[in-house]
Design a protein around this motif. Structure first.
Motif, PDB file in Angstrom:
ATOM      1  N   PRO A 143       0.837  -1.198   0.000  1.00  0.00           N
ATOM      2  CA  PRO A 143       0.000   0.000   0.000  1.00  0.00           C
ATOM      3  C   PRO A 143       0.874   1.251   0.000  1.00  0.00           C
ATOM      4  N   ASN A 144       0.380   2.305  -0.617  1.00  0.00           N
ATOM      5  CA  ASN A 144       1.149   3.528  -0.752  1.00  0.00           C
ATOM      6  C   ASN A 144       0.368   4.675  -0.129  1.00  0.00           C
ATOM      7  N   VAL A 145       0.973   5.343   0.846  1.00  0.00           N
ATOM      8  CA  VAL A 145       0.307   6.416   1.574  1.00  0.00           C
ATOM      9  C   VAL A 145       0.004   7.608   0.668  1.00  0.00           C
ATOM     10  N   ALA A 146       0.913   7.994  -0.199  1.00  0.00           N
ATOM     11  CA  ALA A 146       0.698   9.141  -1.091  1.00  0.00           C
ATOM     12  C   ALA A 146      -0.409   8.837  -2.100  1.00  0.00           C
ATOM     13  N   ARG A 147      -0.397   7.655  -2.673  1.00  0.00           N
ATOM     14  CA  ARG A 147      -1.443   7.266  -3.622  1.00  0.00           C
ATOM     15  C   ARG A 147      -2.805   7.289  -2.936  1.00  0.00           C
ATOM     16  N   PHE A 148      -2.859   6.782  -1.713  1.00  0.00           N
ATOM     17  CA  PHE A 148      -4.106   6.809  -0.956  1.00  0.00           C
ATOM     18  C   PHE A 148      -4.555   8.246  -0.699  1.00  0.00           C
ATOM     19  N   ARG A 149      -3.646   9.073  -0.258  1.00  0.00           N
ATOM     20  CA  ARG A 149      -3.977  10.447   0.110  1.00  0.00           C
ATOM     21  C   ARG A 149      -4.548  11.247  -1.047  1.00  0.00           C
ATOM     22  N   PHE A 150      -3.968  11.096  -2.237  1.00  0.00           N
ATOM     23  CA  PHE A 150      -4.358  11.940  -3.358  1.00  0.00           C
ATOM     24  C   PHE A 150      -5.327  11.299  -4.337  1.00  0.00           C
ATOM     25  N   LEU A 151      -5.430   9.952  -4.362  1.00  0.00           N
ATOM     26  CA  LEU A 151      -6.243   9.311  -5.397  1.00  0.00           C
ATOM     27  C   LEU A 151      -7.432   8.519  -4.882  1.00  0.00           C
ATOM     28  N   ASP A 152      -7.512   8.268  -3.600  1.00  0.00           N
ATOM     29  CA  ASP A 152      -8.630   7.462  -3.089  1.00  0.00           C
ATOM     30  C   ASP A 152      -9.931   8.252  -3.226  1.00  0.00           C
ATOM     31  N   PRO A 153     -10.938   7.674  -3.899  1.00  0.00           N
ATOM     32  CA  PRO A 153     -12.191   8.413  -4.102  1.00  0.00           C
ATOM     33  C   PRO A 153     -12.949   8.698  -2.801  1.00  0.00           C
ATOM     34  N   ARG A 154     -12.705   7.922  -1.764  1.00  0.00           N
ATOM     35  CA  ARG A 154     -13.389   8.156  -0.479  1.00  0.00           C
ATOM     36  C   ARG A 154     -12.842   9.374   0.231  1.00  0.00           C
ATOM     37  N   ARG A 155     -11.691   9.895  -0.177  1.00  0.00           N
ATOM     38  CA  ARG A 155     -11.085  11.069   0.472  1.00  0.00           C
ATOM     39  C   ARG A 155     -11.563  12.372  -0.159  1.00  0.00           C
TER      40      ARG A 155
END
Length: 55
Positions: free
Chosen positions: A42-54
């Motif tokens: 898992p990648n924290v930056a990818r999650f932060r900027f690309l996760d649709p739930r954010r």
């Protein structure tokens, strides 16, 4: 370190390992649809900027 969260990440912000509390804290990152595959870390930056739930 059973009473505090702990995680290991590399310079690309991939989560490489966690203890029990760290896995609970980062569970949204582990379950994010932005992960390339279940095998890739898992990648924290990818999650932060690309996760649709954010959004």
């Amino acid at each position: 370190m059973a009473t505090t969260r702990a995680f290991v990440r590399n310079s690309r912000l991939h989560v490489l390992g966690t203890n029990l509390l760290g896995s609970v804290l980062y569970s949204p990152v582990f379950g994010s649809p932005t992960r390339a595959s279940d095998v890739s870390p898992p990648n924290v930056a990818r999650f932060r900027f690309l996760d649709p739930r954010r959004a």
